[in-house]
Design a protein around this motif. Structure first.
Motif, short mmCIF file in Angstrom:
data_model
loop_
_atom_site.label_atom_id
_atom_site.label_comp_id
_atom_site.label_asym_id
_atom_site.label_seq_id
_atom_site.Cartn_x
_atom_site.Cartn_y
_atom_site.Cartn_z
N ARG A 67 -9.23 -66.93 -37.36
CA ARG A 67 -9.80 -67.89 -38.31
C ARG A 67 -10.03 -67.22 -39.66
NH1 ARG A 67 -11.76 -72.60 -35.84
NH2 ARG A 67 -11.95 -73.44 -37.95
N GLN A 68 -10.38 -65.94 -39.64
CA GLN A 68 -10.56 -65.23 -40.90
C GLN A 68 -9.25 -65.19 -41.68
OE1 GLN A 68 -12.58 -61.38 -40.54
NE2 GLN A 68 -13.60 -62.12 -38.68
N ARG A 69 -8.15 -64.91 -40.99
CA ARG A 69 -6.85 -64.88 -41.66
C ARG A 69 -6.48 -66.26 -42.18
NH1 ARG A 69 -5.65 -61.34 -37.28
NH2 ARG A 69 -4.73 -63.07 -36.11
N ALA A 70 -6.79 -67.30 -41.39
CA ALA A 70 -6.48 -68.65 -41.83
C ALA A 70 -7.28 -69.03 -43.09
CB ALA A 70 -6.77 -69.64 -40.70
N ILE A 71 -8.55 -68.66 -43.11
CA ILE A 71 -9.37 -68.96 -44.28
C ILE A 71 -8.86 -68.18 -45.49
CG2 ILE A 71 -11.69 -68.72 -45.27
CD1 ILE A 71 -12.78 -69.10 -42.40
N ALA A 72 -8.50 -66.91 -45.27
CA ALA A 72 -7.98 -66.11 -46.37
C ALA A 72 -6.69 -66.70 -46.93
CB ALA A 72 -7.74 -64.67 -45.90
N ALA A 73 -5.82 -67.19 -46.03
CA ALA A 73 -4.57 -67.81 -46.49
C ALA A 73 -4.84 -69.08 -47.28
CB ALA A 73 -3.69 -68.11 -45.27
N ARG A 74 -5.83 -69.86 -46.82
CA ARG A 74 -6.17 -71.10 -47.56
C ARG A 74 -6.72 -70.78 -48.94
NH1 ARG A 74 -6.14 -74.73 -50.15
NH2 ARG A 74 -7.03 -76.83 -49.91
N ILE A 75 -7.51 -69.72 -49.03
CA ILE A 75 -8.04 -69.30 -50.33
C ILE A 75 -6.90 -68.88 -51.25
CG2 ILE A 75 -9.41 -67.52 -51.48
CD1 ILE A 75 -11.31 -67.59 -49.08
N GLU A 76 -5.94 -68.13 -50.71
CA GLU A 76 -4.81 -67.70 -51.52
C GLU A 76 -4.04 -68.90 -52.07
OE1 GLU A 76 -4.09 -64.73 -52.49
OE2 GLU A 76 -5.60 -63.67 -51.30
N GLU A 77 -3.94 -69.95 -51.27
CA GLU A 77 -3.23 -71.16 -51.70
C GLU A 77 -3.90 -71.82 -52.89
OE1 GLU A 77 -2.97 -73.73 -48.38
OE2 GLU A 77 -1.60 -72.45 -47.24
N THR A 78 -5.23 -71.73 -52.96
CA THR A 78 -5.94 -72.39 -54.06
C THR A 78 -5.71 -71.70 -55.40
OG1 THR A 78 -7.99 -71.10 -53.85
CG2 THR A 78 -7.75 -73.03 -52.42
N GLY A 79 -5.43 -70.40 -55.36
CA GLY A 79 -5.28 -69.66 -56.60
C GLY A 79 -6.60 -69.42 -57.32
N LEU A 80 -7.72 -69.70 -56.64
CA LEU A 80 -9.04 -69.55 -57.25
C LEU A 80 -9.68 -68.23 -56.79
CD1 LEU A 80 -10.38 -73.20 -56.74
CD2 LEU A 80 -9.47 -72.19 -58.84
N PRO A 81 -10.59 -67.69 -57.59
CA PRO A 81 -11.24 -66.41 -57.23
C PRO A 81 -12.36 -66.61 -56.21
CG PRO A 81 -12.12 -67.18 -59.31
CD PRO A 81 -11.03 -68.16 -58.93
N VAL A 82 -12.02 -67.17 -55.06
CA VAL A 82 -13.00 -67.48 -54.03
C VAL A 82 -13.15 -66.29 -53.08
CG1 VAL A 82 -13.60 -69.00 -52.10
CG2 VAL A 82 -12.49 -69.94 -54.14
N LYS A 83 -14.38 -65.93 -52.80
CA LYS A 83 -14.69 -64.91 -51.81
C LYS A 83 -15.71 -65.50 -50.82
CE LYS A 83 -12.57 -61.60 -54.23
NZ LYS A 83 -11.30 -60.95 -53.78
N VAL A 84 -15.59 -65.13 -49.57
CA VAL A 84 -16.49 -65.62 -48.52
C VAL A 84 -17.22 -64.41 -47.91
CG1 VAL A 84 -16.65 -66.76 -46.28
CG2 VAL A 84 -15.04 -67.61 -48.01
N VAL A 85 -18.54 -64.50 -47.87
CA VAL A 85 -19.35 -63.43 -47.29
C VAL A 85 -20.29 -64.04 -46.26
CG1 VAL A 85 -21.07 -61.63 -47.72
CG2 VAL A 85 -19.26 -62.05 -49.39
N LEU A 86 -20.05 -63.73 -45.00
CA LEU A 86 -20.87 -64.26 -43.92
C LEU A 86 -21.65 -63.11 -43.28
CD1 LEU A 86 -18.25 -66.66 -42.24
CD2 LEU A 86 -19.87 -67.16 -44.08
N VAL A 87 -22.92 -63.02 -43.63
CA VAL A 87 -23.80 -61.99 -43.06
C VAL A 87 -25.11 -62.66 -42.65
CG1 VAL A 87 -22.81 -60.17 -44.47
CG2 VAL A 87 -24.82 -61.37 -45.28
N PRO A 88 -25.74 -62.20 -41.58
CA PRO A 88 -27.04 -62.75 -41.20
C PRO A 88 -28.11 -62.32 -42.21
CG PRO A 88 -26.48 -60.89 -39.79
CD PRO A 88 -25.28 -61.15 -40.65
#
Length: 451
Positions: A67-88
């Protein structure tokens, strides 16, 4: 002078000299940064330079590598500087339990430039969005809308992140958010966070590192610590001979430093002990107050009987209290008893019924408002009693500080414990029911849920 007594001052002088030398070496030859372990913020930023998705080990069960790879690929498709940080996040951690601090620290480590950040929130399953500069892509509202969409009611964390990226890419996050919360009025649930994009990353880095780039101050502190450590070693050794710490057979080992987890556990235990002491005092005070009220009229007798019921129920819960949520219940029952006593003392009917303790955290004290609140994953709004602090948090779209409890080995907001397993989740400490708490305790609701 005996030789033994002369060695004491000489040893002290040597210790002080060695400590001063160590402090001087720290100033002249500081430890290279490359030798020091990276801070959590640095570690996250380093990982984000390789992939736009960072997932802490605690969340890999919910967002696995695929799922991490899928989310990363979707972010790449947007061309936007999106970063996801999931920490407790939790109070006392490296980010003070604050997603805003987490966002500013990560931004500071990544450097200036356009950035859209999706992070976890203080409340489980909620996400928060941040954007620099400004709000061109409406990221804050786009991410905040995710928790309010019907289609996301039963969605897992990975699906929520994917939806957040989708809404950011669409660029209409504000419209989606406003439509999603149109029926909630001003008191919408938590999850969208405070304003983002105009904070000072330096302030957040100081929270993480304890001083940012204040090198002279840090070196001075290191020198002081070195000297004090030497003196402490000398004093302790002088008092106890060579036995420092605990015995391990023929050798004597120094006790290890407590880990942060142990420190937090100790703090929670101390906090719970203080809360128990306070609850005991409140119950005793209520009992004394009950004995002072006269019962010269039927109405007063009725109210006094209710106060006695609350006193008995508070004692029952106190005797069986095994966690903070139960001790908060003691305070709620005492407040119920106090209200009944006040009614017994006055001859004039009350215009309004006193509010119970704060729904989100009864330890905040008496509620001051009735607020419409929608639980996570539900379209139904509930009227709950809230204190000033929690009311303000809700109106600012921030998660209020909630009292937690444990279910299936997990620490969750107390109201997320199944109602059949917790009298407090079932009643909201008086917010969710019209009838008093004392009769429920008397009929066994508390003892039954404990079993």
């Amino acid at each position: 002078m005996p030789a033994g007594s002369a060695r004491g001052p000489a040893r002290f002088v040597r210790v002080v000299r060695l400590a001063a030398l160590a402090a001087l070496l720290l100033v002249l030859f500081p430890i290279p940064a490359a030798w020091a372990a990276p801070s959590p913020g640095e570690e996250i930023a380093d990982r984000l330079r390789d992939s736009p998705v960072y997932v802490h080990d605690a969340y890999t069960g919910a967002v696995d590598e695929a799922r991490q790879r899928a989310i990363a690929a979707r972010i790449e498709e947007t061309g936007l500087p999106v970063k996801v940080v999931l920490v407790p996040l939790a109070k006392g951690d490296d980010f003070a339990g604050d997603p805003g601090t987490l966002a500013e620290v990560v931004r500071g480590r990544l450097g200036d430039g356009d950035l859209i950040l999706v992070t976890t929130s203080e409340q489980a399953d909620w996400l928060q969005g941040f954007e620099w500069p400004g709000g061109t892509h409406q990221a804050r509202d786009a991410v905040g809308a995710v928790g309010h969409l019907d289609e996301m009611n039963e969605a897992g964390l990975a699906a929520r992140v994917e939806k957040a990226v989708e809404l950011i890419d669409a660029g209409n996050g504000t419209e989606v958010y406003e439509e999603a919360v149109a029926d909630l009025g001003t008191d919408s649930p938590p999850g969208t966070g405070a304003d983002a994009g105009d904070g000072d990353a330096g302030d957040a880095e100081e929270k993480e590192s304890g001083g940012g780039s204040a090198v002279p101050l840090a070196l001075a502190a290191a020198a002081a610590v070195a000297v004090l450590a030497g003196l402490l070693w000398y004093v302790r050794r002088g008092r106890t001979g060579s036995r420092i710490g605990f015995s391990t057979g023929s050798r004597v080992a120094t006790a290890p430093f407590a880990t942060p987890q142990a420190v937090f556990a100790a703090a929670r235990a101390a906090d719970e002990a203080e809360l128990r002491r306070r609850a005991e005092e409140e119950v005793v005070a209520l009992g004394e107050a009950v004995r002072e009220v006269a019962t010269d009229t039927p109405d007063r007798a009725t109210h006094l009987h209710a106060a006695l019921d609350a006193y008995a129920a508070a004692g029952t819960v106190l005797d069986g209290a095994g966690r903070r949520a139960d001790l908060a219940g003691v305070l709620a029952l005492v407040a119920e008893g106090r209200d009944a006593l006040e009614a017994a003392r006055t001859t004039r009917p009350r215009r309004t019924t006193p509010l119970p303790l704060c729904f989100f955290n009864p330890l905040h004290g008496r509620a001051t408002h009735r607020t419409r609140w929608r639980p996570l994953g539900s379209r139904r709004q509930l009227p709950v009693a809230t204190c000033d602090t929690c009311t303000k948090a809700l109106r600012e779209r921030r998660a209020p500080e909630v009292l937690t409890d444990t279910t299936e080995g997990r620490e969750v907001p107390y109201f997320e414990v199944p109602a059949e397993s917790s009298i407090w989740a079932a009643t909201g400490y008086g917010s969710l029911t019209r009838d008093p708490l004392a009769p429920r305790v008397a009929r066994g609701d508390f003892t039954r849920t404990r079993g």
